[in-house]
Design an enzyme around this catalytic site. Structure first.
Site, PDB file in Angstrom:
ATOM      1  N   HIS A  24       0.739  -1.204  -0.006  1.00  0.00           N
ATOM      2  CA  HIS A  24       0.179   0.154  -0.117  1.00  0.00           C
ATOM      3  C   HIS A  24       0.676   1.232  -0.168  1.00  0.00           C
ATOM      4  O   HIS A  24       0.247   2.405  -0.127  1.00  0.00           O
ATOM      5  CB  HIS A  24      -0.745   0.097   1.401  1.00  0.00           C
ATOM      6  N   ASP A  55       0.820  -7.867   1.216  1.00  0.00           N
ATOM      7  CA  ASP A  55       1.117  -6.470   1.618  1.00  0.00           C
ATOM      8  C   ASP A  55       2.547  -6.067   1.642  1.00  0.00           C
ATOM      9  O   ASP A  55       3.176  -5.453   2.734  1.00  0.00           O
ATOM     10  CB  ASP A  55       0.481  -5.882   2.865  1.00  0.00           C
ATOM     11  N   SER A 138       4.482   3.759  10.363  1.00  0.00           N
ATOM     12  CA  SER A 138       5.433   2.475  10.682  1.00  0.00           C
ATOM     13  C   SER A 138       5.178   1.569   9.587  1.00  0.00           C
ATOM     14  O   SER A 138       5.822   0.507   9.414  1.00  0.00           O
ATOM     15  CB  SER A 138       5.112   1.985  11.927  1.00  0.00           C
TER      16      SER A 138
END
Length: 467
Positions: A24, A55, A138
């Protein structure tokens, strides 16, 4: 929509300039990115790879552009992820330049987190869980152990429970090695989502005792098996598999985890795969051809009249249980917005012709000259059974029409303009007859000259914020 965001990445190949982060963060669409090292030296980034499902993704920078820092590659150690291991999450938590969050790995077999309908959600993988309370910024942080090895990749978290979610590195390591060797990262799928279920639940689904005994004996560390959770409509699997089917063997091998299944599918694109399953205690076998996961992940788009459309993705089709066909409206822009077609619509017909792929839609759009009108039939993702029909007009005067394809070798999108056909003929004029019901002379004078006007603006200027 257009956004600017901050995240974290770390060097995994200093010689080639490869940086690992989240999918993402790399994004599947056009992106402009730069990396800032701790000495505040900046370098331009180009996307190299983004996984279609999991991801993680990779950026590339030019090592020759770094003049004041010499980064070292952090080693990936997926096998070092163990329950009870002390870890540190090093990254830009909440957008700070550097933060170090402490935690202890608590679970290695958590279900992939759900971030909400219509958003990017990982699936067909375990996640690692710890209480390190990571937040925005993060994303893409390395999860390191006391030896400095990267044991997982930070991907998300829950603010309600201070829980952080880490992606295991098994498939990440495979993708990195293939990219380092200059080979394509093959990804296979049978358009089926699996969930890991413990043996007590499997018995309620009808798992046979001898099957459980064989699975426990062959893979004693596992406490369950994979179960079919969702099958994509319109796929070959939809005719053969159903939710609740327990996966026992793949190509004659007992299998009880996500990574062994993905290893078979990723190395078998275009080849048949044999699945042995149980449904209500009854064993059965199916054979399916492994599809290319990249082929059902959009890597091109069409732009016309300021609208941007692309093939419906596996991610969105999965959320709303739709077949992977039709054209998704990523941005309604000028032409479609003026016609009332919303962002997020799925176009299924253009001028009464079915639209299954972006190529089908582009063929019809390419034939439309400036000012031409066209009809689109569409559904919205939240009401897939209710189709709407709208009439729109093509604009080639203010906005170009072009087709763009992602180029991972350069990190850019290669765009080519569509051929410009002749403009649509202007509507023929005519004479307005006097109203037969006009009684007063002034009415007979004014009525033929009064008109209703419809107008919109291709570019809102002078502070105007509507069209």
């Amino acid at each position: 929509r257009n956004v600017s965001a901050q995240a974290t990445g770390f060097v995994v190949d200093a010689e080639r300039g490869l940086i690992l982060t989240n999918r993402h963060v790399v994004t599947p669409g056009p992106v402009i990115a730069e990396a800032t090292f701790l000495n505040r030296e900046e370098v331009e980034l180009h996307p190299v790879y983004r996984d279609p499902v999991h991801d993680f993704g990779l950026y590339r920078y030019d090592p020759a552009k770094l003049r004041f820092t010499t980064p070292a590659a952090l080693p990936l150690a997926p096998e070092a992820a163990q329950v009870g291991r002390e870890i540190r999450v090093v990254g830009n938590d909440a957008g700070e330049q550097l933060s170090i969050l402490a935690g202890t790995l608590a679970r290695l077999d958590r279900e992939a987190p759900e971030y909400g309908l219509g958003r990017y959600n990982d699936f067909n993988t375990f996640y690692i869980q710890a209480a390190s309370s990571t937040s925005g910024g993060s994303s893409g942080s390395p999860v390191v152990d006391v030896q400095g090895r990267v044991v997982a990749l930070n991907a998300g978290g829950s603010s309600a429970s201070a829980t952080s979610f880490y992606l295991p590195l098994g498939r990440v390591q495979r993708a990195l090695r293939l990219i380092q060797q200059g080979k394509p990262v093959t990804r296979g799928t049978i358009e089926t989502e699996f969930r890991y279920r413990p043996y007590d639940e499997l018995r309620r689904l009808g798992l046979r005792t001898d099957t459980e005994a064989a699975a426990r004996g062959a893979q004693g560390a596992n406490t369950g098996m994979l179960v079919v959770e969702r099958v994509q409509p319109g796929s070959a699997s939809a005719k053969l598999l159903s939710p609740g089917d327990v996966l026992v063997r793949v190509n004659d091998k007992l299998l009880a985890g996500f990574e062994p299944l993905e290893a078979v599918l990723d190395d078998g694109v275009g080849k048949p795969v044999t699945l042995e399953l149980e449904r209500g205690g009854q064993p059965f076998t199916v054979q399916l051809t492994v599809e290319d996961l990249h082929a059902i992940t959009p890597a091109s788009y069409l732009e016309f009249g300021e609208a941007v459309v692309h093939t419906l993705s596996y991610q969105q089709a999965r959320h709303f249980h739709l077949p992977i066909k039709g054209v998704f409206v990523a941005s309604a822009g000028y032409s479609l917005d003026a016609a009332g077609v919303p962002r997020g619509a799925v176009i299924i017909e253009l001028n009464a012709k079915p639209v299954a792929t972006l190529s089908d839609f582009e063929t019809g759009i390419a034939a439309l000259g400036d000012g031409a009108r066209f009809a689109v039939r569409y559904v919205t993702l939240d009401e897939p059974n209710h189709a709407e029909l709208r009439s729109a007009h093509m604009d080639r005067r203010w906005f170009p029409a072009r087709h763009c394809v992602r180029n991972d070798a350069t990190g850019y999108w290669d765009c080519a303009d569509l051929a410009v056909p002749a403009a649509a003929a202007a509507p023929a004029g005519g004479e307005v007859a006097q109203p037969a019901t006009a009684r007063e002379p002034v009415e007979r004078l004014l009525a033929p000259s009064l008109v209703g006007m419809t107008f919109d603006m291709p570019y809102p200027i002078s502070g105007v914020n509507e069209r």
